[in-house]
Design a protein around this motif. Structure first.
Motif, PDB file in Angstrom:
ATOM      1  N   GLN A 663     -13.967 -74.627 -12.274  1.00 18.59           N
ATOM      2  CA  GLN A 663     -13.345 -74.034 -11.043  1.00 18.59           C
ATOM      3  C   GLN A 663     -12.950 -75.062  -9.947  1.00 18.59           C
ATOM      4  O   GLN A 663     -11.904 -74.942  -9.360  1.00 18.59           O
ATOM      5  CB  GLN A 663     -14.236 -72.949 -10.659  1.00 18.59           C
ATOM      6  CG  GLN A 663     -13.731 -72.235  -9.372  1.00 18.59           C
ATOM      7  CD  GLN A 663     -11.986 -71.535  -9.771  1.00 18.59           C
ATOM      8  OE1 GLN A 663     -12.309 -70.196 -10.331  1.00 18.59           O
ATOM      9  NE2 GLN A 663     -10.873 -71.947  -9.404  1.00 18.59           N
ATOM     10  N   LEU A 666     -10.007 -77.321 -10.703  1.00 18.80           N
ATOM     11  CA  LEU A 666      -8.654 -76.543 -10.605  1.00 18.80           C
ATOM     12  C   LEU A 666      -8.513 -76.485  -9.196  1.00 18.80           C
ATOM     13  O   LEU A 666      -7.480 -76.647  -8.706  1.00 18.80           O
ATOM     14  CB  LEU A 666      -8.944 -74.938 -10.987  1.00 18.80           C
ATOM     15  CG  LEU A 666      -8.862 -74.729 -12.638  1.00 18.80           C
ATOM     16  CD1 LEU A 666      -9.166 -73.350 -12.819  1.00 18.80           C
ATOM     17  CD2 LEU A 666      -7.614 -75.405 -13.093  1.00 18.80           C
ATOM     18  N   ASN A 669      -6.531 -79.153  -7.877  1.00 15.42           N
ATOM     19  CA  ASN A 669      -5.523 -79.607  -8.399  1.00 15.42           C
ATOM     20  C   ASN A 669      -5.562 -80.492  -9.767  1.00 15.42           C
ATOM     21  O   ASN A 669      -4.204 -81.254  -9.923  1.00 15.42           O
ATOM     22  CB  ASN A 669      -4.383 -80.177  -7.571  1.00 15.42           C
ATOM     23  CG  ASN A 669      -4.208 -79.074  -6.233  1.00 15.42           C
ATOM     24  OD1 ASN A 669      -4.109 -77.741  -6.641  1.00 15.42           O
ATOM     25  ND2 ASN A 669      -4.035 -79.487  -5.142  1.00 15.42           N
ATOM     26  N   TRP A 671      -5.996 -79.477 -13.053  1.00 14.66           N
ATOM     27  CA  TRP A 671      -6.126 -78.549 -14.092  1.00 14.66           C
ATOM     28  C   TRP A 671      -6.500 -79.218 -15.594  1.00 14.66           C
ATOM     29  O   TRP A 671      -7.368 -78.647 -16.666  1.00 14.66           O
ATOM     30  CB  TRP A 671      -5.183 -77.566 -14.172  1.00 14.66           C
ATOM     31  CG  TRP A 671      -3.865 -78.107 -15.175  1.00 14.66           C
ATOM     32  CD1 TRP A 671      -2.670 -78.837 -14.495  1.00 14.66           C
ATOM     33  CD2 TRP A 671      -3.572 -78.030 -16.516  1.00 14.66           C
ATOM     34  NE1 TRP A 671      -2.046 -79.266 -15.564  1.00 14.66           N
ATOM     35  CE2 TRP A 671      -2.327 -78.708 -16.754  1.00 14.66           C
ATOM     36  CE3 TRP A 671      -4.448 -77.578 -17.898  1.00 14.66           C
ATOM     37  CZ2 TRP A 671      -1.916 -78.966 -18.053  1.00 14.66           C
ATOM     38  CZ3 TRP A 671      -3.951 -77.568 -18.760  1.00 14.66           C
ATOM     39  CH2 TRP A 671      -2.533 -78.186 -19.102  1.00 14.66           C
ATOM     40  N   ALA A 674     -10.048 -79.699 -15.646  1.00 13.97           N
ATOM     41  CA  ALA A 674     -10.807 -78.432 -16.018  1.00 13.97           C
ATOM     42  C   ALA A 674     -10.593 -77.782 -17.455  1.00 13.97           C
ATOM     43  O   ALA A 674     -11.492 -77.330 -18.021  1.00 13.97           O
ATOM     44  CB  ALA A 674     -10.039 -77.324 -14.896  1.00 13.97           C
ATOM     45  N   ASP A 675      -9.224 -78.041 -17.944  1.00 13.20           N
ATOM     46  CA  ASP A 675      -9.040 -77.695 -19.314  1.00 13.20           C
ATOM     47  C   ASP A 675      -9.981 -78.249 -20.192  1.00 13.20           C
ATOM     48  O   ASP A 675     -10.606 -77.916 -21.244  1.00 13.20           O
ATOM     49  CB  ASP A 675      -7.737 -77.950 -19.614  1.00 13.20           C
ATOM     50  CG  ASP A 675      -7.181 -77.195 -21.062  1.00 13.20           C
ATOM     51  OD1 ASP A 675      -7.688 -75.990 -20.845  1.00 13.20           O
ATOM     52  OD2 ASP A 675      -6.704 -78.057 -21.731  1.00 13.20           O
ATOM     53  N   LEU A 699      -8.681 -70.097 -16.436  1.00 12.04           N
ATOM     54  CA  LEU A 699      -7.602 -70.958 -16.548  1.00 12.04           C
ATOM     55  C   LEU A 699      -6.328 -70.008 -16.322  1.00 12.04           C
ATOM     56  O   LEU A 699      -5.299 -70.627 -15.876  1.00 12.04           O
ATOM     57  CB  LEU A 699      -7.328 -71.414 -17.850  1.00 12.04           C
ATOM     58  CG  LEU A 699      -8.430 -72.592 -18.290  1.00 12.04           C
ATOM     59  CD1 LEU A 699      -8.372 -73.118 -19.648  1.00 12.04           C
ATOM     60  CD2 LEU A 699      -8.250 -73.956 -17.501  1.00 12.04           C
ATOM     61  N   ALA A 702      -5.247 -70.004 -12.532  1.00 11.79           N
ATOM     62  CA  ALA A 702      -4.580 -71.204 -11.936  1.00 11.79           C
ATOM     63  C   ALA A 702      -3.368 -71.033 -11.559  1.00 11.79           C
ATOM     64  O   ALA A 702      -2.701 -70.024 -12.177  1.00 11.79           O
ATOM     65  CB  ALA A 702      -5.081 -72.257 -12.832  1.00 11.79           C
ATOM     66  N   ALA A 707      -1.786 -74.522 -16.954  1.00  8.45           N
ATOM     67  CA  ALA A 707      -3.299 -73.885 -17.172  1.00  8.45           C
ATOM     68  C   ALA A 707      -3.335 -72.657 -17.597  1.00  8.45           C
ATOM     69  O   ALA A 707      -4.052 -72.189 -18.285  1.00  8.45           O
ATOM     70  CB  ALA A 707      -3.922 -74.132 -15.659  1.00  8.45           C
TER      71      ALA A 707
END
Length: 775
Positions: A663, A666, A669, A671, A674-675, A699, A702, A707
Motif C-alpha cells: 500500500q 502504491l 506511485n 505500483w 507494489a505488484d 491493487l 489503485a 494496477a
C-alpha cells in the motif's frame, strides 16, 4: 483385684519403712533420682520434647540391659504417653510408647524388671483407652464404638488382674528362697518390698480403669453409679490395708472421695477430701475434687475458693483445675444465658485449654460443655463448640453428617462471623467426605448470604479454589466474575482478577483477558496492575481485525481512564496513538509516554510538517507492523499527505514485504513495486485466500489502470479456485465487475453481470441486487 490379707500386712510393713515414691503413671524405685524428678516436673509443665531428649540421652549412656535401662525405658514411655494425650490422635505415640518396651522384653524375656515393664505397657494401653473413651462417649448408646471402648477397659482390667497374679507368684518365689533365719525375722527382702509396692500400683490402676468405665455413662445414670460403687469399694479395701502414713494412701483416699462424689454421697466426699487438703492445700487434684463437690452441692462461692490460685509460686497449671473452672462457669451462668458474651467466654476457655494442655484436654473440655448444653439449638452455641461436636462426628467416621450439621448451623447463625466460621468448618468436613462440590457450594452460598462480612470475598474465592479442577472453565470463570462483581473494592477481587485473566489467556481469549482488568474497582489500581492492563489490551487489539481495532481502543481507553493517574494516562495514550481514530487523539500528550518512537508516530498521525523521517532506535519491534497498519487506516480515511504516510510506513516495515508495504508503494506511485510484493506474497501463501483477496482489493483501489488490471486478474484467479455459485465466488466476480467499471469499461462490466445472472444467479436478494446495479 483381691490380694490375700497376709500379703497386705506385708505391704503395710514395707510401706511404713520404704522411701519409694510411686509416680502417677509409672513405677519409680528411687526417691533420690534427680533426673526422674526432673522428668516429672517437665511433663507437668508441658515440656514434653525436653523430657524426651533427657530420656534418650540416658538410654544412650546407660548399661544396655541393666536396671537403669529398664527405668529409663519406663521414663521414655511416660513422655510418649504425655505426647499421645497432648496430641489429637494417639496412634503413632501409642505404638512408640509400647514398642520400645516390647522390643526390649523380647530381647530380655527374663529381665529382673520384667513386671515393671509389663505394667508400663498396660499404662500405655490405659492412656490410649482414655482417648478412645473421649471419642466414644459422644456416640449413640448403641454405637459399636462404645461397646468396643467398654470391652477394651474390661480387657485392661483382666490384664492388670493377671499381672497382679504374676506379681503374687513372684513374691511367693522370692520368699521361699530366703533362709530360715531371715524368714523367722519376718522381714522381707528389698526385692519383695518392691514387688509389694508394684502390686499396690497395679491395684490402683485397676481402680482407675473402673472409674474410666464409669465415664462412659451419663452422670447419675445407673451404670455410672454402679461403676462408682465398684471403684469406691475397691479403693476403701486397699486404703484400709495400708498404714496411715503410707505414701500411696492419700492418692487412694482421693479416689475414695471422687467415687463418693460420683455415687452422690457429697457430704462424706467433702469430709474425705477436706481431710486430705489439710495436709496439702496446694494439691491441684484435691482442690479440683473439692470444687466439683461444691458445684454439685450448689455452693458456687465455695467452689471459687477452691479454684483460686494457690500460695505456691511454683504451682504449674492443672488441667483438672481448668476443667472445673469451665464447669463452674457453666453452672454459674446456666444455659438459660444465651448471650454472645457468655458463649464467647466458654469458647475462649476451651481454646485456652487446648493451647495450654493439648488436643486431648481440649476434647475433654468440649465434651464437658456439650454434655451440659445439648440438646440446644445450633444458633445458641458458640461456633467453636459446634465445630468441636462436628469434629467428633468426623472422628467417628461420619464426615458427611458433620458437614450437613455445620451447614445447617451456618445458615441459622445470626452473627455473620459465626456463619462464616461454621461454613469453613462445614466445607472442611465435606472435603473429608470427598464431596468437594458441596464444600464449594456451602462456601459460595454463605459468602453471598453474608456478603457484607469482611471475610465473605475470601470465602467466595475459596469456593472456586476447591472445585477448580472439577468445574468446566466456563463455570469457573462465571464464579470468579461473580466474586469480582460482588466485592469489587475488596483486595480479594485483585486475586480473583489475576486468576480470571490467566484462565482467559490459557484459552486464547486475549480480549476477555483484557476486559477482565476492568471488572474490579480500578480506583486504587497499582502501577504494575495498570501496566498489565495496558499490555493485555494492546495484545488483544493488535490481534483483532483491522476494522475492529479503533472501537476496541475506545473501550480500552475508557476502561483504563476510570481512574486518572500518571500510569493510567500513560497506558491510555499508548493505546490511543496505536489504535484510535485521528480525531480521538486530541487531549493526549505523547511526551507523557516517555517513548520516543511513539512520540514520532503521534506526530506522523497528526500530519505534522516537522515530522522527522528517521525512526527512533527505541522502536518496539513487536509493534512496528501494528503501527504501520494504523497509518494505512489513517491514509484511507483522511486527506493526509499519502507520501509522508508511505515513507513512515516503509520505515516501520523495514523492508518487510507485506500488504501494508505494498500500500505504501502504491501511495508512492510505484505500483509495479507494489505488484511485485503482492505476487510474491500470493506465491508464498498459495492456500491463503484471505491474503489473495486483500491483495486483489489493494491493487484494484489503485489509481493506475495497470494496477487495477493486475488486481482484476488476481480476482479472476481467486474465483476460479472457489466453488461456483458460493457467496465467496460471487464476491470475487462482483469485485472484478466493480474494477471494470472503475477502469471505464462499463459495457464489459454490464455484460459480465448479465451473464452471471443468467448462468449462476445468487440465491439471496441482496447479492442479486448488487448484480442488477452493475448492469
Amino acid at each position: 483385684m483381691t490380694i490375700a490379707k497376709p500379703a497386705f500386712m506385708a505391704m503395710m510393713m514395707w510401706l511404713f519403712c520404704s522411701q519409694l515414691v510411686l509416680a502417677d503413671d509409672f513405677v519409680r524405685r528411687k526417691t533420690d533420682s534427680s533426673a526422674s524428678d526432673l522428668i516429672d516436673d517437665l511433663l507437668a509443665r508441658g515440656m514434653i520434647d525436653t523430657a524426651s531428649k533427657i530420656c534418650d540421652q540416658h538410654l544412650a549412656d546407660t548399661q544396655v540391659n541393666g536396671d537403669e535401662k529398664a527405668k529409663w525405658l519406663i521414663e521414655s514411655s511416660r513422655t510418649r504417653i504425655a505426647a499421645m494425650l497432648r496430641g489429637d490422635s494417639g496412634t503413632p505415640e501409642q505404638l512408640s510408647a509400647s514398642k520400645v518396651i516390647e522390643e526390649f522384653l523380647i530381647s530380655n524375656p527374663e529381665h529382673e524388671r520384667r513386671l515393671w515393664l509389663e505394667l508400663q505397657i498396660e499404662l500405655v494401653e490405659l492412656a490410649a483407652t482414655r482417648q478412645a473413651v473421649m471419642a466414644a462417649i459422644v456416640k449413640p448408646p448403641n454405637d459399636p464404638a462404645r461397646d468396643e471402648a467398654l470391652k477394651e477397659i474390661v480387657r485392661i482390667g483382666v490384664r492388670l488382674r493377671e499381672l497382679s497374679q504374676s506379681i503374687e507368684s513372684e513374691i511367693a518365689i522370692e520368699r521361699t528362697q530366703k533362709v530360715d533365719s531371715e524368714r523367722t525375722q519376718k522381714v522381707d527382702s528389698e526385692k519383695v518390698q518392691e514387688l509389694l509396692a508394684l502390686a499396690i500400683v497395679v491395684a490402683n490402676k485397676r481402680i482407675e480403669s473402673i472409674m474410666l468405665r464409669g465415664e462412659m455413662f451419663a452422670e447419675g445414670s445407673n451404670d455410672y453409679i454402679a461403676s462408682a460403687n465398684e471403684s469406691l469399694a475397691a479403693s476403701r479395701e486397699l486404703v484400709d490395708s495400708l498404714p496411715a502414713d503410707a505414701p500411696s494412701r492419700e492418692d487412694l483416699v482421693e479416689k475414695v472421695a471422687e467415687s463418693l462424689r460420683r455415687t452422690g454421697e457429697l457430704d462424706e466426699a467433702l469430709v474425705t477430701i477436706t481431710t486430705l487438703l489439710q495436709t496439702d492445700r496446694n494439691d491441684t487434684s484435691r482442690r479440683a475434687i473439692a470444687a466439683k463437690i461444691a458445684i454439685n452441692q450448689g455452693d458456687f462461692s465455695k467452689a471459687r475458693q477452691w479454684l483460686v490460685n494457690s500460695d505456691d509460686p511454683d504451682q504449674v497449671p492443672s488441667i483438672e483445675i481448668e476443667l472445673v473452672r469451665l464447669q463452674l462457669a457453666i453452672a454459674t451462668a446456666g444455659f438459660g444465658n444465651k448471650s454472645k458474651e457468655f458463649r464467647d467466654e466458654i469458647g475462649d476457655r476451651i481454646e485456652l485449654i487446648g493451647k495450654q494442655f493439648g488436643a486431648y484436654s481440649r476434647r475433654r473440655a468440649e465434651q464437658l460443655v456439650l454434655d451440659a448444653v445439648l440438646p440446644t439449638s445450633p444458633q445458641e452455641l458458640d461456633p467453636r463448640l459446634l465445630i468441636a461436636q462436628a469434629a467428633s462426628r468426623v472422628r467417628e467416621g461420619q464426615p458427611e453428617q458433620a458437614a450437613q450439621w455445620l451447614a445447617t448451623a451456618s445458615r441459622a447463625a445470626q452473627d455473620p462471623a459465626d456463619a462464616i466460621q461454621l461454613a469453613i468448618a462445614g466445607a472442611a468436613a465435606f472435603r473429608q467426605a470427598k464431596d468437594l462440590k458441596s464444600a464449594s457450594a456451602l462456601l459460595q452460598e454463605t459468602s453471598l448470604a453474608r456478603f457484607e462480612s469482611p471475610d465473605a470475598a475470601k470465602l467466595h474465592l475459596q469456593s472456586a479454589v476447591l472445585v477448580a479442577d472439577l468445574l468446566s472453565p466456563d463455570l469457573l470463570i462465571e464464579s470468579l466474575e461473580e466474586c469480582i462483581a460482588t466485592w469489587p473494592k475488596d483486595p480479594i477481587a485483585a486475586s480473583a482478577t489475576d486468576w480470571l485473566i490467566r484462565l482467559h489467556e490459557a484459552r486464547g481469549n486475549v480480549l476477555q483477558a483484557a476486559r477482565a482488568t476492568s471488572l474490579a474497582d480500578t480506583s486504587t489500581m497499582s502501577v504494575e496492575a495498570t501496566k498489565k492492563a495496558g499490555e493485555l489490551w494492546l495484545n488483544a487489539i493488535a490481534k483483532a481485525n483491522r476494522s475492529d481495532r479503533s472501537p476496541l481502543a475506545d473501550e480500552a481507553v475508557n476502561s483504563i481512564m476510570r481512574s486518572t493517574t500518571e500510569a493510567t494516562v500513560r497506558e491510555a495514550a499508548r493505546l490511543a496513538i496505536l489504535f484510535r481514530e485521528p480525531a480521538a487523539l486530541n487531549g493526549f500528550d505523547s511526551k507523557l509516554i516517555k517513548e520516543p518512537w511513539l512520540e514520532w508516530l503521534f506526530e506522523v498521525r497528526r500530519g505534522g510538517t516537522s515530522t522527522n523521517f528517521e525512526l527512533p532506535d527505541s522502536v518496539d519491534s513487536s509493534l512496528r507492523h501494528v503501527a504501520a497498519e494504523r497509518l494505512v487506516l489513517d491514509g484511507q480515511a483522511s486527506r493526509l499527505d499519502h507520501g509522508k504516510l508511505a515513507r513512515a510506513i516503509l520505515l516501520l516495515e523495514d523492508n518487510k514485504e507485506s500488504l501494508v508495504s505494498a500500500q505504501a508503494w502504491l501511495w508512492m506511485n510505484d505500483w509495479k513495486r507494489a505488484d511485485e510484493i503482492v505476487i510474491r506474497l500470493c506465491q508464498k501463501h498459495p492456500d491463503d485466500l484471505a491474503i489473495a483477496r486483500d491483495a486483489a482489493a489493494l491493487l484494484c483501489q489503485a489509481d493506475d489502470k495497470e494496477a487495477k488490471l493486475s488486481g482484476r486478474k488476481l480476482w479472476m484467479i481467486i474465483s476460479s479456485r472457489l466453488p461456483q455459485g458460493t457467496a465467496q465466488w460471487h464476491d470475487a466476480k462482483l469485485a472484478v465487475i466493480s474494477s471494470l467499471r472503475a477502469s471505464g469499461e462499463a459495457k464489459q462490466a454490464s455484460q459480465m453481470a448479465e451473464y452471471i445472472l443468467l448462468t449462476k444467479p445468487p440465491s439471496d436478494a441482496e447479492t442479486f441486487a448488487r448484480y442488477e446495479t452493475m448492469k
